[in-house]
Structure formats: structure tokens, C-alpha cells
Design an enzyme around this catalytic site. Sequence first.
Site, mmCIF file in Angstrom:
data_model
loop_
_atom_site.group_PDB
_atom_site.id
_atom_site.type_symbol
_atom_site.label_atom_id
_atom_site.label_comp_id
_atom_site.label_asym_id
_atom_site.label_seq_id
_atom_site.Cartn_x
_atom_site.Cartn_y
_atom_site.Cartn_z
ATOM 1 N N ILE A 65 35.517 35.323 40.644
ATOM 2 C CA ILE A 65 35.744 36.301 39.577
ATOM 3 C C ILE A 65 36.625 37.426 40.127
ATOM 4 O O ILE A 65 36.165 38.545 40.357
ATOM 5 C CB ILE A 65 34.412 36.853 39.021
ATOM 6 C CG1 ILE A 65 33.437 35.736 38.679
ATOM 7 C CG2 ILE A 65 34.671 37.722 37.780
ATOM 8 C CD1 ILE A 65 32.039 36.221 38.289
ATOM 9 N N PRO A 66 37.904 37.127 40.376
ATOM 10 C CA PRO A 66 38.795 38.199 40.823
ATOM 11 C C PRO A 66 38.950 39.231 39.708
ATOM 12 O O PRO A 66 38.930 38.879 38.528
ATOM 13 C CB PRO A 66 40.110 37.474 41.120
ATOM 14 C CG PRO A 66 40.043 36.201 40.348
ATOM 15 C CD PRO A 66 38.593 35.849 40.208
ATOM 16 N N HIS A 67 39.061 40.491 40.103
ATOM 17 C CA HIS A 67 39.129 41.544 39.097
ATOM 18 C C HIS A 67 39.855 42.769 39.628
ATOM 19 O O HIS A 67 39.999 42.939 40.831
ATOM 20 C CB HIS A 67 37.716 41.925 38.624
ATOM 21 C CG HIS A 67 36.798 42.297 39.741
ATOM 22 N ND1 HIS A 67 36.111 41.346 40.477
ATOM 23 C CD2 HIS A 67 36.463 43.488 40.265
ATOM 24 C CE1 HIS A 67 35.374 41.963 41.395
ATOM 25 N NE2 HIS A 67 35.579 43.257 41.295
ATOM 26 N N GLY A 68 40.291 43.589 38.683
ATOM 27 C CA GLY A 68 40.972 44.815 39.053
ATOM 28 C C GLY A 68 41.148 45.715 37.852
ATOM 29 O O GLY A 68 40.943 45.304 36.706
#
Length: 155
Positions: A65-68
Amino acid sequence: MNDLIDFLRPGAVVAALAVPNKKVLFQQLATLADTAHGVDATLVVERLTERERLGSTGFGGGIAIPHGKIEGLDRVVGVVAQLADPIDFSAIDDLPVDLVFMLLSPVDAGADHLKALAQVSRALRDKTLVAKLRGAASDDALFALFAAGETRDAA
């Protein structure tokens, strides 16, 4: 936002994405985010890479779950990729990743960002849903799982 479909659009979901590594994956996710949500792809790659330097967003069980946080967004948006072949993600359980749900949030969306991450995390713990996502044979089939409320039931 009660369902993961709230974060997605048809162009933001891709099945059988062929990428050799995390760097290329982030570039592809950023391109999808640009096309589907109008988010600057270069900025997305920068934010995902910055976040990943803090520690892997590999959730375990072959899921990441890559996020930014991105300037200019007015709501939380997502991109989903089912990978053709798993890639190393330095995940918490050291398993390669083949399902990715990227989340991008407005810079000032502290609570909404955390809620969205929790919502995705809860849904992707459902083994039945994950098996269906892995088995989706097309972008449309993958999107349909989210549109049909599968993730609402899982969460």
C-alpha cells in the site's frame, strides 16, 4: 468514504501489469494516477519514493500500500495494480508483492489519509477478496470487484 471504489476510477485499475522492480512500478502507478486523477506523475514518484525510504509499504501476504500526500489534491485517490509477476518490495514478511493499492491524499488530509490507509488495509486482509483480485483477468474485471461492493463487504 465507505468503500474503496470511492478512491478509484476505471482508468486507475490495471491487471497483469508487467514491471521488473519497485522503481518502474512507481513510475507506472504515477502515470496511471496522472491519467485517471490528473495528478502530476513526477510528483507522485517523488512522494512514493520519499515514503518508501522511511520503510517498506509492503503490507505482507504479497500486498503493498504505497502512499503519499500530494499538493493540489482535493480528495483521497487511489490506483490499483495486479502485477503479472511478483516483485521484491522489502515487505514486512519478505514475500514478493503482486497486489498494489496506491493511495494519494491532499497535504492537509491527516485524518482522512489515515482512515483511507486503515480502510484499504482492512479490506486487503480478506483472503476471499484478495483471491478474487489476484484472479481478475482484465482491468475491467478488477475494477468490477471494487464497483460491486466486494471491498465494502470485506471491510
